[in-house]
Design a protein around this motif. Structure first.
Motif, short mmCIF file in Angstrom:
data_model
loop_
_atom_site.label_atom_id
_atom_site.label_comp_id
_atom_site.label_asym_id
_atom_site.label_seq_id
_atom_site.Cartn_x
_atom_site.Cartn_y
_atom_site.Cartn_z
N LEU A 60 0.79 -1.24 0.00
CA LEU A 60 0.00 0.00 0.00
C LEU A 60 0.82 1.28 0.00
O LEU A 60 0.28 2.35 -0.25
CB LEU A 60 -0.94 0.01 1.21
CG LEU A 60 -1.92 -1.15 1.30
CD1 LEU A 60 -2.75 -1.04 2.56
CD2 LEU A 60 -2.82 -1.18 0.06
N GLY A 61 2.11 1.19 0.28
CA GLY A 61 2.95 2.38 0.28
C GLY A 61 3.47 2.75 1.65
O GLY A 61 2.91 2.37 2.68
N LYS A 62 4.54 3.49 1.65
CA LYS A 62 5.22 3.93 2.88
C LYS A 62 4.25 4.68 3.79
O LYS A 62 3.44 5.47 3.34
CB LYS A 62 6.39 4.84 2.51
CG LYS A 62 7.24 5.22 3.67
CD LYS A 62 8.61 4.58 3.54
CE LYS A 62 9.53 5.11 4.59
NZ LYS A 62 9.87 4.08 5.55
N GLY A 94 -8.75 3.20 -1.86
CA GLY A 94 -7.97 4.01 -2.77
C GLY A 94 -6.81 3.27 -3.41
O GLY A 94 -6.15 3.78 -4.30
N ALA A 95 -6.54 2.05 -2.94
CA ALA A 95 -5.43 1.28 -3.50
C ALA A 95 -5.85 0.45 -4.71
O ALA A 95 -5.00 -0.09 -5.40
CB ALA A 95 -4.82 0.37 -2.43
N GLU A 96 -7.14 0.37 -4.93
CA GLU A 96 -7.69 -0.37 -6.06
C GLU A 96 -7.14 -1.79 -6.15
O GLU A 96 -6.67 -2.25 -7.19
CB GLU A 96 -7.44 0.39 -7.37
CG GLU A 96 -8.10 1.76 -7.38
CD GLU A 96 -7.87 2.52 -8.68
OE1 GLU A 96 -7.52 1.90 -9.70
OE2 GLU A 96 -8.06 3.75 -8.65
#
Length: 137
Positions: A60-62, A94-96
């Motif tokens: 999902l990101g940092k 929001g990460a789809e």
């Protein structure tokens, strides 16, 4: 060498926990303070959070992470928790992610926690505790 931890009583009846590395936590039985049972649950949740962090951030990101809610079943007669229940929630809106991506992330999280959550490993087995009492005079 293991990290040295200690607790000290305050004049107001609360306690402070310290580490050699400068960490600090206030606890006690008064309102607004964590009690020792709370700290057990926090340790379990914190271990899951740190163990799952890589899998979640990688997907999902940092800066992304989990919210982990822990409850426990307490036995008054034995003055002990008999079980804990963890609910790990990850906000991936929001990460789809596809359903397949969600399933993969769930499995990665479970594997990371199973591999590296020392607190969970400890709670899942009988853990002897040795205590010495020393009184200075």
């Amino acid at each position: 060498m293991a990290k040295r931890l200690w607790v000290e009583r305050n004049d107001d009846g609360s306690w402070d926990a310290y580490s050699d590395e400068g960490a600090h936590l206030k606890f006690g039985h008064e309102d607004g303070l964590f009690n020792p049972g709370d700290l057990m649950k926090i340790a379990l949740a914190a271990c899951g959070a740190l163990s799952s962090q890589f899998a979640i951030e990688n997907t999902l990101g940092k800066g992304k992470g989990a919210k982990i809610v822990v409850s426990g079943t307490y036995d008054d007669d034995d003055d002990a928790y008999t079980s804990f229940d963890e609910q790990l929630e990850v906000d991936a809106s929001g990460a789809e992610l596809s359903d397949q991506d969600v399933d993969k992330l769930k499995e990665r999280i479970k594997r990371h926690i199973a591999k590296s959550c020392t607190v969970k490993h400890t709670y899942e087995q009988a853990t002897p505790v040795r205590m010495d009492v020393n009184i200075r005079k």
